[in-house]
Design a protein around this motif. Structure first.
Motif, PDB file in Angstrom:
ATOM      1  N   LEU A 198       1.104  -1.139   0.468  1.00 57.45           N
ATOM      2  CA  LEU A 198       0.479  -0.180   0.024  1.00 57.45           C
ATOM      3  C   LEU A 198       1.038   1.468   0.193  1.00 57.45           C
ATOM      4  O   LEU A 198       1.808   1.287   0.734  1.00 57.45           O
ATOM      5  CB  LEU A 198      -0.752  -0.145   1.120  1.00 57.45           C
ATOM      6  CG  LEU A 198      -1.807  -0.966   0.899  1.00 57.45           C
ATOM      7  CD1 LEU A 198      -2.722  -1.386   2.470  1.00 57.45           C
ATOM      8  CD2 LEU A 198      -2.911  -1.311   0.369  1.00 57.45           C
ATOM      9  N   ALA A 199       1.105   2.528  -1.013  1.00 56.59           N
ATOM     10  CA  ALA A 199       1.395   3.456  -1.195  1.00 56.59           C
ATOM     11  C   ALA A 199       0.932   4.500  -0.092  1.00 56.59           C
ATOM     12  O   ALA A 199      -0.341   4.513   0.591  1.00 56.59           O
ATOM     13  CB  ALA A 199       1.213   3.687  -1.969  1.00 56.59           C
ATOM     14  N   ALA A 225       3.776   1.756   1.597  1.00 51.69           N
ATOM     15  CA  ALA A 225       4.871   2.345   0.997  1.00 51.69           C
ATOM     16  C   ALA A 225       5.262   4.383   0.356  1.00 51.69           C
ATOM     17  O   ALA A 225       4.659   4.312   0.793  1.00 51.69           O
ATOM     18  CB  ALA A 225       5.414   1.869  -0.273  1.00 51.69           C
ATOM     19  N   THR A 226       6.613   4.193   0.405  1.00 53.16           N
ATOM     20  CA  THR A 226       6.138   5.576   0.120  1.00 53.16           C
ATOM     21  C   THR A 226       6.688   5.139  -1.963  1.00 53.16           C
ATOM     22  O   THR A 226       7.148   4.671  -2.437  1.00 53.16           O
ATOM     23  CB  THR A 226       7.774   6.403   0.625  1.00 53.16           C
ATOM     24  OG1 THR A 226       8.726   5.515   0.202  1.00 53.16           O
ATOM     25  CG2 THR A 226       8.055   6.697   2.238  1.00 53.16           C
ATOM     26  N   THR A 227       6.850   6.306  -2.444  1.00 54.15           N
ATOM     27  CA  THR A 227       7.124   6.693  -3.632  1.00 54.15           C
ATOM     28  C   THR A 227       8.225   6.307  -4.789  1.00 54.15           C
ATOM     29  O   THR A 227       8.114   5.273  -5.059  1.00 54.15           O
ATOM     30  CB  THR A 227       6.886   8.317  -3.995  1.00 54.15           C
ATOM     31  OG1 THR A 227       5.750   9.358  -3.690  1.00 54.15           O
ATOM     32  CG2 THR A 227       6.742   7.733  -5.287  1.00 54.15           C
ATOM     33  N   ALA A 228       9.661   6.351  -3.448  1.00 55.64           N
ATOM     34  CA  ALA A 228      10.650   5.735  -3.745  1.00 55.64           C
ATOM     35  C   ALA A 228      10.460   4.195  -3.309  1.00 55.64           C
ATOM     36  O   ALA A 228      11.491   3.613  -4.595  1.00 55.64           O
ATOM     37  CB  ALA A 228      12.051   6.639  -3.036  1.00 55.64           C
ATOM     38  N   ASP A 229      10.549   3.559  -2.734  1.00 55.04           N
ATOM     39  CA  ASP A 229       9.451   2.576  -2.614  1.00 55.04           C
ATOM     40  C   ASP A 229       9.040   1.757  -3.919  1.00 55.04           C
ATOM     41  O   ASP A 229       9.090   0.694  -4.507  1.00 55.04           O
ATOM     42  CB  ASP A 229       9.209   2.277  -0.944  1.00 55.04           C
ATOM     43  CG  ASP A 229       9.503   2.067   0.053  1.00 55.04           C
ATOM     44  OD1 ASP A 229      10.631   2.455   0.291  1.00 55.04           O
ATOM     45  OD2 ASP A 229       8.802   2.991   1.184  1.00 55.04           O
ATOM     46  N   MET A 230       7.625   2.423  -4.408  1.00 57.89           N
ATOM     47  CA  MET A 230       7.044   1.925  -4.441  1.00 57.89           C
ATOM     48  C   MET A 230       7.887   1.192  -6.782  1.00 57.89           C
ATOM     49  O   MET A 230       8.236   0.344  -7.199  1.00 57.89           O
ATOM     50  CB  MET A 230       5.511   2.720  -5.326  1.00 57.89           C
ATOM     51  CG  MET A 230       4.913   2.261  -4.397  1.00 57.89           C
ATOM     52  SD  MET A 230       4.310   0.626  -3.633  1.00 57.89           S
ATOM     53  CE  MET A 230       3.088   1.030  -4.809  1.00 57.89           C
TER      54      MET A 230
END
Lengths: 174, 285
Positions: free
Chosen positions: A173-174, B17-22
């Motif tokens: 999940l974001a 999750a952060t954008t960087a994680d994604m």
């Protein structure tokens, strides 16, 4: 009393067994748990299911017993690098059995937090309160425990996910 | 490219999750695989919560401790006498009603025909205990049959058609050591303890026995076929037992036999679900 015990002991004792590694100690603690359950029975008012009520008593009593036995002194201990791997036995039939086996390789603190959160469904706040640590400390122990389990179970998990490595991925999940 | 730390990946199972994680996950198959594996571990751990185990102590041990704590009055070890007369078995509740734990007896009361529908909601573990009871009882009857065939008929037991059929089923089993009992109560107390040991072994085997595991029988498909065949046989046995129960709802042998079959069916069904492909699940059987 016997009927009550017969119906709930398989699950109440399972909680104790997951938290206490040594089988003999677990049996002693389980007996203590049931004495406490029957002692407190008159105070059970039916606000929750009996199983939930008994489960709480089991967790509290077990953690107290572990404290008394100085088993929680290592709750803040750092995880050491894995020195023992779960056997690379691809024919081990159940993932759950492998996890149970791998749990024995975790430091007691990390094991306790993992069992309480990921198995028993406690929140970090509840765990923090039970163990006398911070919520952040509980999270830290949990993530280290999961990462350690991932390493210990790598042969089995990689085998299982080979066919679904791409298809089975769903983004966090974001 | 620097990979995400194992702890970070482990946290993303239930943390945002952060954008960087994604972005990293989109580019890195290794971290993606790690995430899938951790999530699977967490899901399996959650399932573990529903897994019962064999109780860590016997009731006798716990009852002793409860009595020592003053939480339970001493109870009579014998629950009921079975009296056999002319082929009919009837139960007489003979345990002292004074001082007996009132919750002690229901689990051992005969199951009557009108209760059959309720039994489906009985905990699987209790069903297995029933199976243990039946097996222990059959073993005892087998011993009695051995005695009868040797000329020493136990009081009236040879009249029972049920026992006759059991004797036919195990006609040549060697009886090397026939225990001697002082009284029927003594025999029943032994039977009760044997039931507990038997049920423990049965549950342990249900969880650990690998004799029917895919590796032993030539693959998951063969194992599933074995379990399905066993389910068919058990269903037929249950139907027969159910009919008999309508005829003789108080018959303890048939009650225990029915519970035994239910327990065996439950365990077999559970094992079947473990050998099915991930894409299949048992919705109804």
């Amino acid at each position: 009393m016997r009927a009550l015990w017969a119906e709930h002991a398989p699950r109440v004792d399972a909680v104790v067994r997951r938290l206490v590694h040594d089988p003999d100690e677990a049996a002693d603690v389980a007996q203590d748990v049931w004495i406490q359950i029957f002692r407190a029975l008159p105070t059970f008012r039916g606000d929750s299911q009996f199983s939930t009520w008994a489960h709480r008593i089991a967790v509290n009593r077990t953690l107290n017993a572990m404290r008394r036995a100085r088993r929680l002194t290592g709750v803040h201990e750092e995880l050491t690098e894995a020195t023992a791997m779960v056997e690379d036995d691809m024919e081990q039939p159940f993932v759950r059995e492998s996890i149970t086996q791998a749990l024995d390789r975790l430091p007691r603190g990390a094991r306790t937090v993992f069992v309480l959160h990921d198995v028993e469904g406690y929140t970090h706040e509840e765990i923090a309160s039970q163990l006398g640590i911070t919520s952040g400390g509980s999270k830290s122990q949990l993530f280290k425990a999961r990462a350690r389990l991932r390493r210990l179970l790598a042969p089995l998990m990689d085998h299982l996910t080979t066919s679904t490595r791409e298809d089975g991925y769903a983004a966090p999940l974001a | 490219m620097q990979h995400l730390s194992p702890e970070r990946i482990a946290s993303l199972v239930d943390e945002p999750a952060t954008t960087a994680d994604m972005t990293h996950f989109q580019l890195c198959s290794r971290c993606r695989a790690d995430f899938v594996a951790v999530r699977r571990i967490v899901a399996s751990a959650a399932e573990e919560r529903e897994q019962p185990i064999v109780p860590l102590n016997s009731w006798q041990q716990l009852a002793g401790a409860l009595q020592a704590e003053g939480l339970m009055a001493p109870v009579a070890p014998v629950v009921a006498h079975s009296v056999v007369t002319a082929g009919h078995v009837r139960s007489i509740d003979s345990a002292a009603s004074v001082g007996r734990d009132p919750a002690y007896s229901p689990a051992r009361e005969p199951v009557r025909a009108h209760q059959i529908t309720r039994r489906s909601s009985t905990a699987p573990w209790m069903r297995v205990v029933g199976m243990a009871a039946a097996a222990a009882l059959l073993v005892t009857i087998g011993v009695a049959g051995g005695r009868a065939s040797a000329g020493g008929a136990p009081g009236g037991l040879e009249q029972s058609p049920v026992i006759t059929s059991v004797q036919r089923a195990v006609p040549t089993a060697p009886i090397t050591a026939v225990p001697q009992f002082r009284s029927p109560e003594d025999a029943r107390a032994t039977l009760n303890s044997a039931e507990e040991v038997y049920s423990g072994a049965l549950l342990w085997l249900a969880a650990h026995d690998s004799a029917l595991a895919p590796r032993q029988v030539g693959g998951s498909a063969a194992a599933a076929m074995n379990y399905r065949q066993r389910l068919e046989v058990l269903d037929a046995a249950m139907a027969t037992a159910r009919r008999a129960l309508y005829e003789a709802p108080d018959d303890p042998v048939m009650n225990r036999y029915y519970l035994a079959t239910l327990g065996a069916r439950e365990v077999t069904l559970r094992r079947l679900t473990t050998v099915l492909p991930a894409s299949q699940q048992v919705l109804e059987y």
